[in-house]
Design a protein around this motif. Structure first.
Motif, PDB file in Angstrom:
ATOM      1  N   GLY A 167      -9.676  13.451 -84.097  1.00  0.00           N
ATOM      2  CA  GLY A 167      -8.417  14.158 -83.897  1.00  0.00           C
ATOM      3  C   GLY A 167      -7.288  13.298 -83.362  1.00  0.00           C
ATOM      4  N   SER A 168      -7.561  12.038 -83.047  1.00  0.00           N
ATOM      5  CA  SER A 168      -6.502  11.164 -82.542  1.00  0.00           C
ATOM      6  C   SER A 168      -5.633  10.681 -83.698  1.00  0.00           C
ATOM      7  CB  SER A 168      -7.096   9.967 -81.805  1.00  0.00           C
ATOM      8  OG  SER A 168      -7.888   9.196 -82.680  1.00  0.00           O
ATOM      9  N   ASN A 169      -4.413  10.344 -83.380  1.00  0.00           N
ATOM     10  CA  ASN A 169      -3.464   9.893 -84.387  1.00  0.00           C
ATOM     11  C   ASN A 169      -2.754   8.667 -83.829  1.00  0.00           C
ATOM     12  OD1 ASN A 169      -2.040   9.849 -86.749  1.00  0.00           O
ATOM     13  ND2 ASN A 169      -0.753  11.605 -86.281  1.00  0.00           N
ATOM     14  N   GLN A 170      -3.484   7.533 -83.854  1.00  0.00           N
ATOM     15  CA  GLN A 170      -3.023   6.317 -83.208  1.00  0.00           C
ATOM     16  C   GLN A 170      -2.857   5.188 -84.224  1.00  0.00           C
ATOM     17  OE1 GLN A 170      -2.767   6.199 -79.584  1.00  0.00           O
ATOM     18  NE2 GLN A 170      -3.077   8.412 -79.767  1.00  0.00           N
ATOM     19  N   VAL A 171      -2.000   4.258 -83.880  1.00  0.00           N
ATOM     20  CA  VAL A 171      -1.866   3.010 -84.626  1.00  0.00           C
ATOM     21  C   VAL A 171      -2.289   1.892 -83.679  1.00  0.00           C
ATOM     22  CG1 VAL A 171      -0.247   1.377 -85.650  1.00  0.00           C
ATOM     23  CG2 VAL A 171      -0.023   3.806 -86.137  1.00  0.00           C
ATOM     24  N   PHE A 172      -3.051   0.931 -84.194  1.00  0.00           N
ATOM     25  CA  PHE A 172      -3.445  -0.181 -83.327  1.00  0.00           C
ATOM     26  C   PHE A 172      -3.362  -1.507 -84.073  1.00  0.00           C
ATOM     27  CE2 PHE A 172      -7.495   1.057 -85.253  1.00  0.00           C
ATOM     28  CZ  PHE A 172      -8.062  -0.157 -85.589  1.00  0.00           C
ATOM     29  N   ILE A 173      -3.156  -2.567 -83.300  1.00  0.00           N
ATOM     30  CA  ILE A 173      -3.117  -3.940 -83.803  1.00  0.00           C
ATOM     31  C   ILE A 173      -4.187  -4.728 -83.057  1.00  0.00           C
ATOM     32  CG2 ILE A 173      -1.727  -6.024 -84.083  1.00  0.00           C
ATOM     33  CD1 ILE A 173       0.763  -4.195 -83.961  1.00  0.00           C
ATOM     34  N   VAL A 174      -5.012  -5.454 -83.777  1.00  0.00           N
ATOM     35  CA  VAL A 174      -6.093  -6.212 -83.154  1.00  0.00           C
ATOM     36  C   VAL A 174      -5.528  -7.452 -82.459  1.00  0.00           C
ATOM     37  CG1 VAL A 174      -8.267  -7.436 -83.540  1.00  0.00           C
ATOM     38  CG2 VAL A 174      -7.725  -5.400 -84.904  1.00  0.00           C
ATOM     39  N   VAL A 175      -5.844  -7.598 -81.184  1.00  0.00           N
ATOM     40  CA  VAL A 175      -5.425  -8.760 -80.402  1.00  0.00           C
ATOM     41  C   VAL A 175      -6.514  -9.828 -80.419  1.00  0.00           C
ATOM     42  CG1 VAL A 175      -4.772  -9.590 -78.097  1.00  0.00           C
ATOM     43  CG2 VAL A 175      -3.976  -7.350 -78.912  1.00  0.00           C
ATOM     44  N   SER A 176      -7.762  -9.397 -80.281  1.00  0.00           N
ATOM     45  CA  SER A 176      -8.885 -10.332 -80.317  1.00  0.00           C
ATOM     46  C   SER A 176     -10.148  -9.598 -80.749  1.00  0.00           C
ATOM     47  CB  SER A 176      -9.102 -10.980 -78.937  1.00  0.00           C
ATOM     48  OG  SER A 176      -9.476  -9.996 -77.982  1.00  0.00           O
ATOM     49  N   GLY A 177     -11.120 -10.362 -81.247  1.00  0.00           N
ATOM     50  CA  GLY A 177     -12.365  -9.763 -81.687  1.00  0.00           C
ATOM     51  C   GLY A 177     -12.342  -9.413 -83.167  1.00  0.00           C
ATOM     52  N   ARG A 178     -13.442  -8.806 -83.628  1.00  0.00           N
ATOM     53  CA  ARG A 178     -13.580  -8.405 -85.028  1.00  0.00           C
ATOM     54  C   ARG A 178     -13.970  -6.942 -85.069  1.00  0.00           C
ATOM     55  NH1 ARG A 178     -17.550 -11.170 -88.053  1.00  0.00           N
ATOM     56  NH2 ARG A 178     -16.202 -11.365 -89.848  1.00  0.00           N
ATOM     57  N   VAL A 179     -13.315  -6.200 -85.947  1.00  0.00           N
ATOM     58  CA  VAL A 179     -13.473  -4.750 -86.007  1.00  0.00           C
ATOM     59  C   VAL A 179     -13.814  -4.339 -87.430  1.00  0.00           C
ATOM     60  CG1 VAL A 179     -12.272  -2.544 -85.715  1.00  0.00           C
ATOM     61  CG2 VAL A 179     -11.848  -4.400 -84.101  1.00  0.00           C
ATOM     62  N   ARG A 180     -14.878  -3.558 -87.580  1.00  0.00           N
ATOM     63  CA  ARG A 180     -15.330  -3.144 -88.913  1.00  0.00           C
ATOM     64  C   ARG A 180     -14.806  -1.756 -89.253  1.00  0.00           C
ATOM     65  NH1 ARG A 180     -20.684  -1.136 -91.335  1.00  0.00           N
ATOM     66  NH2 ARG A 180     -21.325  -0.670 -89.211  1.00  0.00           N
ATOM     67  N   VAL A 181     -14.298  -1.601 -90.481  1.00  0.00           N
ATOM     68  CA  VAL A 181     -13.863  -0.307 -91.002  1.00  0.00           C
ATOM     69  C   VAL A 181     -14.841   0.117 -92.089  1.00  0.00           C
ATOM     70  CG1 VAL A 181     -11.988   0.983 -92.094  1.00  0.00           C
ATOM     71  CG2 VAL A 181     -11.451  -0.946 -90.570  1.00  0.00           C
ATOM     72  N   TYR A 182     -15.437   1.300 -91.940  1.00  0.00           N
ATOM     73  CA  TYR A 182     -16.407   1.716 -92.944  1.00  0.00           C
ATOM     74  C   TYR A 182     -16.471   3.225 -93.081  1.00  0.00           C
ATOM     75  CZ  TYR A 182     -19.832   2.848 -89.219  1.00  0.00           C
ATOM     76  OH  TYR A 182     -20.477   3.387 -88.136  1.00  0.00           O
ATOM     77  N   LEU A 183     -17.025   3.655 -94.218  1.00  0.00           N
ATOM     78  CA  LEU A 183     -17.305   5.059 -94.471  1.00  0.00           C
ATOM     79  C   LEU A 183     -18.787   5.297 -94.239  1.00  0.00           C
ATOM     80  CD1 LEU A 183     -15.327   5.540 -97.814  1.00  0.00           C
ATOM     81  CD2 LEU A 183     -14.651   6.378 -95.559  1.00  0.00           C
ATOM     82  N   GLY A 184     -19.146   6.473 -93.756  1.00  0.00           N
ATOM     83  CA  GLY A 184     -20.545   6.805 -93.540  1.00  0.00           C
ATOM     84  C   GLY A 184     -20.875   8.139 -94.179  1.00  0.00           C
TER      85      GLY A 184
END
Length: 220
Positions: A41-58
């Motif tokens: 239910g959140s409606n946020q925008v984010f920019i990665v500063v450090s690290g690795r982030v995975r986007v996936y469907l489940g």
């Protein structure tokens, strides 16, 4: 998959975008934690500063990888995808309404977001095509090839090193197979000299073209 060639963080350091940068708040996520999940239910925008982030469907215990965000990439939490930290990660985040208000007059940020979503859509069609028309070995090679070409580190001897940070079971889910099958295929690739596995989550590809020829990978 690296979604943007430029680093959006560098763009936001420019004085004219100080107001936009000021509303972005630092958030830390530990390895394995979720930045967002479907139904949050959140409606946020984010920019990665450090690290690795995975986007996936489940879906029904299967996972379909859409890409990996790294430093400078931008994404939104209301896309209906899982977004999980592969490593400890820091992101700059604000709500969509505030972000929209502050980004007026900044076409570069808008174009960056469109490019990210366009790449997500392209990857989605690639996944569908792979599951429908390619065998497991081809899908596995395509995964390794994609990571190497978009996110790999080229070494002096011409080999390419990639850090996927996924277990064999997770990789199996990404290619729509079982852990046993993927483990066997990875072992076959090692014996054939097409890949090396110096440590967990890390792969070394001595000759990327030779690997791709085995999997029948077609470059876009």
């Amino acid at each position: 998959m690296k979604f943007l060639e430029e680093n959006l963080l560098d763009h936001l350091q420019r004085p004219e975008f100080a107001e936009l940068h000021s509303v972005l708040i630092n958030h830390k996520f530990s390895k394995g934690s979720y930045i967002c999940q479907p139904g949050m239910g959140s409606n946020q925008v984010f920019i990665v500063v450090s690290g690795r982030v995975r986007v996936y469907l489940g879906c029904e215990e299967k996972e379909f990888n859409l890409g990996i965000l790294t430093k400078g990439d931008i994404y939104s939490t209301h896309t209906g995808t899982f977004v999980q930290a592969l490593t400890d990660a820091v992101v700059l985040m604000t709500d969509v309404k505030t972000f929209r208000q502050r980004m007026v007059g900044d076409p570069e940020v808008t174009k960056a977001m469109v490019r990210v979503l366009g790449n997500i859509l392209k990857t989605s069609f690639t996944i569908i095509d792979g599951l429908a028309f390619k065998d497991v070995n081809s899908r596995l090679v395509a995964l390794l090839s994609n990571e190497a070409r978009r996110h790999g580190m080229s070494l002096e001897d011409g080999s390419v090193q990639i850090q996927i940070d996924l277990s064999v079971e997770q990789i199996a889910r990404l290619v729509g197979s079982t852990r046993q099958t993927v483990s066997m295929l990875l072992s076959d690739l090692v014996r054939a000299g097409l890949i090396e596995r110096p440590e967990r989550g890390k792969f070394l590809i001595p000759n990327l073209s030779a690997l791709e020829s085995v999997g029948g990978v077609t470059l876009s």
